[in-house]
Design an enzyme around this catalytic site. Structure first.
Site, mmCIF file in Angstrom:
data_model
loop_
_atom_site.group_PDB
_atom_site.id
_atom_site.type_symbol
_atom_site.label_atom_id
_atom_site.label_comp_id
_atom_site.label_asym_id
_atom_site.label_seq_id
_atom_site.Cartn_x
_atom_site.Cartn_y
_atom_site.Cartn_z
ATOM 1 N N SER A 124 -4.658 12.500 -56.926
ATOM 2 C CA SER A 124 -6.226 13.481 -56.114
ATOM 3 C C SER A 124 -7.367 12.253 -57.330
ATOM 4 O O SER A 124 -7.071 11.771 -57.578
ATOM 5 C CB SER A 124 -5.174 14.364 -57.216
ATOM 6 O OG SER A 124 -6.913 15.414 -57.213
ATOM 7 N N TYR A 148 -3.656 18.830 -65.405
ATOM 8 C CA TYR A 148 -3.515 18.673 -63.966
ATOM 9 C C TYR A 148 -3.736 17.384 -64.233
ATOM 10 O O TYR A 148 -2.754 16.378 -63.567
ATOM 11 C CB TYR A 148 -3.143 20.507 -63.153
ATOM 12 C CG TYR A 148 -3.714 19.112 -61.799
ATOM 13 C CD1 TYR A 148 -2.602 19.167 -61.243
ATOM 14 C CD2 TYR A 148 -4.440 18.997 -60.962
ATOM 15 C CE1 TYR A 148 -2.115 18.786 -59.917
ATOM 16 C CE2 TYR A 148 -4.177 18.717 -59.644
ATOM 17 C CZ TYR A 148 -3.541 18.602 -59.386
ATOM 18 O OH TYR A 148 -3.701 17.620 -58.118
ATOM 19 N N LYS A 152 -1.843 13.294 -63.239
ATOM 20 C CA LYS A 152 -1.455 12.858 -61.989
ATOM 21 C C LYS A 152 -1.968 11.054 -62.348
ATOM 22 O O LYS A 152 -1.332 10.463 -62.166
ATOM 23 C CB LYS A 152 -2.651 13.167 -60.913
ATOM 24 C CG LYS A 152 -2.532 14.921 -60.128
ATOM 25 C CD LYS A 152 -1.401 14.186 -59.165
ATOM 26 C CE LYS A 152 -1.176 15.568 -58.837
ATOM 27 N NZ LYS A 152 0.285 15.043 -57.691
HETATM 28 P P1 NAD Z 1 1.171 22.792 -52.489
HETATM 29 O O1 NAD Z 1 2.148 23.883 -53.503
HETATM 30 O O2 NAD Z 1 1.658 23.633 -51.032
HETATM 31 O O3 NAD Z 1 3.167 22.512 -51.895
HETATM 32 C C1 NAD Z 1 3.735 21.547 -53.021
HETATM 33 C C2 NAD Z 1 4.813 22.014 -52.654
HETATM 34 O O4 NAD Z 1 5.991 21.213 -53.291
HETATM 35 C C3 NAD Z 1 5.547 22.954 -53.023
HETATM 36 O O5 NAD Z 1 5.853 23.476 -51.240
HETATM 37 C C4 NAD Z 1 6.137 23.633 -53.701
HETATM 38 O O6 NAD Z 1 7.477 24.799 -54.016
HETATM 39 C C5 NAD Z 1 6.631 22.290 -53.916
HETATM 40 N N1 NAD Z 1 7.451 22.420 -55.203
HETATM 41 C C6 NAD Z 1 6.423 21.843 -56.748
HETATM 42 N N2 NAD Z 1 7.379 21.683 -57.484
HETATM 43 C C7 NAD Z 1 8.278 21.078 -57.368
HETATM 44 C C8 NAD Z 1 9.757 20.590 -57.514
HETATM 45 N N3 NAD Z 1 10.241 21.054 -59.166
HETATM 46 N N4 NAD Z 1 10.905 20.112 -56.757
HETATM 47 C C9 NAD Z 1 10.974 20.368 -55.376
HETATM 48 N N5 NAD Z 1 9.676 20.744 -55.355
HETATM 49 C C10 NAD Z 1 8.635 21.441 -56.038
HETATM 50 O O7 NAD Z 1 0.609 21.972 -52.606
HETATM 51 P P2 NAD Z 1 0.080 20.963 -51.578
HETATM 52 O O8 NAD Z 1 -2.038 20.920 -51.363
HETATM 53 O O9 NAD Z 1 0.566 20.643 -50.091
HETATM 54 O O10 NAD Z 1 0.006 19.237 -52.322
HETATM 55 C C11 NAD Z 1 0.722 18.398 -52.711
HETATM 56 C C12 NAD Z 1 0.804 17.237 -53.153
HETATM 57 O O11 NAD Z 1 -0.681 16.696 -53.272
HETATM 58 C C13 NAD Z 1 0.286 18.191 -55.069
HETATM 59 O O12 NAD Z 1 1.587 16.867 -55.892
HETATM 60 C C14 NAD Z 1 -0.601 17.958 -55.222
HETATM 61 O O13 NAD Z 1 -0.800 17.759 -56.771
HETATM 62 C C15 NAD Z 1 -1.383 17.239 -54.715
HETATM 63 N N6 NAD Z 1 -3.054 17.567 -54.297
HETATM 64 C C16 NAD Z 1 -2.962 17.885 -53.220
HETATM 65 C C17 NAD Z 1 -4.893 18.589 -53.395
HETATM 66 C C18 NAD Z 1 -5.656 19.777 -53.315
HETATM 67 O O14 NAD Z 1 -6.601 20.059 -53.074
HETATM 68 N N7 NAD Z 1 -4.227 20.649 -51.850
HETATM 69 C C19 NAD Z 1 -6.035 18.085 -54.065
HETATM 70 C C20 NAD Z 1 -5.354 16.982 -54.309
HETATM 71 C C21 NAD Z 1 -4.071 16.640 -54.499
HETATM 72 N N1 UFG Z 2 -16.166 27.428 -55.917
HETATM 73 C C1 UFG Z 2 -16.942 28.487 -55.449
HETATM 74 N N2 UFG Z 2 -16.008 29.573 -55.937
HETATM 75 C C2 UFG Z 2 -14.386 29.417 -55.363
HETATM 76 C C3 UFG Z 2 -13.981 28.755 -55.498
HETATM 77 C C4 UFG Z 2 -14.576 26.921 -55.414
HETATM 78 O O1 UFG Z 2 -17.432 28.165 -55.435
HETATM 79 O O2 UFG Z 2 -13.713 30.265 -55.542
HETATM 80 C C5 UFG Z 2 -17.085 26.368 -55.493
HETATM 81 C C6 UFG Z 2 -16.288 25.453 -56.996
HETATM 82 O O3 UFG Z 2 -16.645 25.228 -57.878
HETATM 83 C C7 UFG Z 2 -16.618 23.234 -56.203
HETATM 84 C C8 UFG Z 2 -15.899 23.932 -54.935
HETATM 85 O O4 UFG Z 2 -16.546 25.300 -54.161
HETATM 86 O O5 UFG Z 2 -17.542 23.086 -56.744
HETATM 87 C C9 UFG Z 2 -14.950 23.474 -54.422
HETATM 88 O O6 UFG Z 2 -13.509 23.567 -55.505
HETATM 89 P P1 UFG Z 2 -12.538 23.783 -54.821
HETATM 90 O O7 UFG Z 2 -11.649 24.694 -56.254
HETATM 91 O O8 UFG Z 2 -11.755 24.412 -54.154
HETATM 92 O O9 UFG Z 2 -12.048 21.926 -55.322
HETATM 93 P P2 UFG Z 2 -12.285 20.972 -56.913
HETATM 94 O O10 UFG Z 2 -13.072 20.382 -55.936
HETATM 95 O O11 UFG Z 2 -12.935 22.215 -57.655
HETATM 96 O O12 UFG Z 2 -10.779 20.677 -56.342
HETATM 97 C C10 UFG Z 2 -9.114 20.078 -55.660
HETATM 98 C C11 UFG Z 2 -8.562 20.370 -56.292
HETATM 99 C C12 UFG Z 2 -7.929 19.481 -57.793
HETATM 100 C C13 UFG Z 2 -8.321 18.338 -56.814
HETATM 101 C C14 UFG Z 2 -9.456 18.585 -56.753
HETATM 102 C C15 UFG Z 2 -10.099 16.646 -56.128
HETATM 103 O O13 UFG Z 2 -7.740 21.810 -56.158
HETATM 104 O O14 UFG Z 2 -6.472 19.931 -57.951
HETATM 105 O O15 UFG Z 2 -10.185 19.020 -55.675
HETATM 106 O O16 UFG Z 2 -9.139 16.255 -55.440
HETATM 107 F F1 UFG Z 2 -8.288 17.866 -58.505
#
Ligand code: NAD
Ligand code: UFG
Length: 338
Positions: A124, A148, A152
């Site tokens: 991330s 969190y 990572k």
């Molecule tokens: P998500 O929660 O939709 O998907 C993660 C999946 O992993 C879920 O289906 C959950 O049930 C499964 N899981 C969690 N712990 C587990 C375990 N111990 N064993 C087996 N399965 C498990 O999340 P996502 O948005 O698809 O994110 C996927 C990956 O990308 C994560 O590692 C997250 O940290 C990373 N990531 C996501 C974002 C974002 O904004 N969505 C941004 C940066 C990084």
């Molecule tokens: N925001 C609002 N209202 C809300 C939610 C978010 O104003 O209800 C704003 C936040 O303050 C920020 C922007 O929208 O300015 C984006 O916020 P998100 O929570 O959607 O995303 P972040 O950038 O805070 O974080 C996300 C993931 C993190 C990841 C990061 C970079 O949640 O896990 O992107 O990948 F690390």
């Protein structure tokens, strides 16, 4: 290739499964369903035209991993499984270190035992901490501001050590910026449990009338309209980035590679609200609320390394992100009404 997707039933994993299956790979999802619904597999089948197997299990269970990896002759793993709620990680850090860090160690051990040493890892942009310059390139110093993010960072360091110790590994670390949107079919998308933490699913639920209004966290940042700026990337583009990364590490002789997956363009919270309203013709009531702890003013990627080395760039614009999110909300509403 035979590819295991840990966390494959989740938001990003399910979107990556689709192009892999279409490209002819044999894909197996392994998920403990802690943050996903097994019905996603039926919808994935409707998209790909073939069943995608789901094994229900936890990555901390090495025996279960070894069984599925040997049973399906797995050659590569894309590792999505993890917990991702920043606030929860502050309240329950041990849960995050256990699930994310111990889970990844267990996965690496199982992969080594089974001789499958090709791995793509979901990292991330949070590992860049407070940006010291923009756009963020892969050489920007890393740090963590919450548990969190620290998981990572710890996993990235663990992967670097593993790759340095054994040059047979082929590891890609993908640093995602802000994935949003849904598959064009509207059949799969982001459907978090409870009240969404992230902006786009929150906007979707306000649009659908499931939540009253959006709280905009701060309008006094040093940005063009005072609200936070982020690099939103369409999840289908993000998925294509995984396919490109997997292809690249299959060919390289470098044990470890790191790529940003972002667009290079930042949009503010109000840009997102206005775009969603314009594209979908629905009002998004909002109010200005105090800043959220830990948020930065602006965060966007330099996508140049991925463009150069993977031949991949994000193609879908803000309108596509907004329209696909809304299509997915409709699908959920129709399904819930049935
Ligand atoms: P998500 O929660 O939709 O998907 C993660 C999946 O992993 C879920 O289906 C959950 O049930 C499964 N899981 C969690 N712990 C587990 C375990 N111990 N064993 C087996 N399965 C498990 O999340 P996502 O948005 O698809 O994110 C996927 C990956 O990308 C994560 O590692 C997250 O940290 C990373 N990531 C996501 C974002 C974002 O904004 N969505 C941004 C940066 C990084
Ligand atoms: N925001 C609002 N209202 C809300 C939610 C978010 O104003 O209800 C704003 C936040 O303050 C920020 C922007 O929208 O300015 C984006 O916020 P998100 O929570 O959607 O995303 P972040 O950038 O805070 O974080 C996300 C993931 C993190 C990841 C990061 C970079 O949640 O896990 O992107 O990948 F690390």
């Amino acid at each position: 290739m035979n590819i295991l997707l840990t966390g494959g039933a989740g938001y990003i994993g399910s979107h990556v499964a689709a192009p892999l299956v279409s490209a002819g790979h044999h894909v197996v999802c392994f998920d403990n369903l802690s943050n996903s619904d097994p019905s996603v597999m039926e919808r994935l089948e409707a998209i790909t035209g073939q069943p995608v197997p789901l094994v229900t299990g936890d990555i901390r269970n090495g025996d279960a991993l070894r069984e599925v990896m040997l049973g399906h002759a797995i050659e590569a793993v894309i590792h999505f499984a993890g917990l991702k709620a920043v606030g929860e990680s502050v309240a329950e850090p041990m849960k995050y270190y256990d699930n994310n860090v111990r889970g990844t160690l267990s996965l690496l051990e199982a992969m080594a035992d089974c001789g499958a040493k090709t791995l793509v890892f979901s990292s991330s942009a949070t590992v860049y901490g407070q940006p010291q310059y923009l756009p963020l390139d892969e050489n920007h110093p890393t740090s963590a501001t919450n548990p969190y993010g620290r998981t990572k960072l710890m996993i990235e360091e663990m992967l670097a050590d593993v790759a340095a110790a054994d040059p047979e590994w082929r590891i890609a670390i993908l640093r995602y910026f802000n994935p949003v949107g849904a598959h064009d079919s509207g059949l799969i998308g982001e459907n978090p449990n409870g009240v969404p933490n992230n902006l786009m699913p929150f906007i979707g639920r306000v649009a659908a009338g499931r939540l009253k209004e959006l709280s905009v966290f701060g309008n006094d940042y040093d940005t063009p309209d005072g609200t936070g700026v982020r690099d939103y990337i369409h999840v289908v583009d993000l998925a294509d980035g995984h396919v490109a990364a997997l292809d690249a590490i299959a060919k390289t002789n470098q044990p470890l590679s790191i790529w940003n997956l972002g667009t290079g363009t930042g949009y503010s919270v109000l840009d997102m609200v206005k775009a969603f309203e314009r594209v979908n013709g629905v009002p998004i009531p909002f109010r200005i609320a105090p800043r959220r702890d830990g948020d930065v003013a602006s965060c966007f990627a330099s996508p140049e390394r991925a463009a150069r080395e993977l031949g991949w760039t994000a193609e879908r614009d803000l309108d596509a992100m907004c329209s696909s999110s809304w299509r997915f909300e409709h699908m959920l509403a129709t399904r819930n009404a049935d």
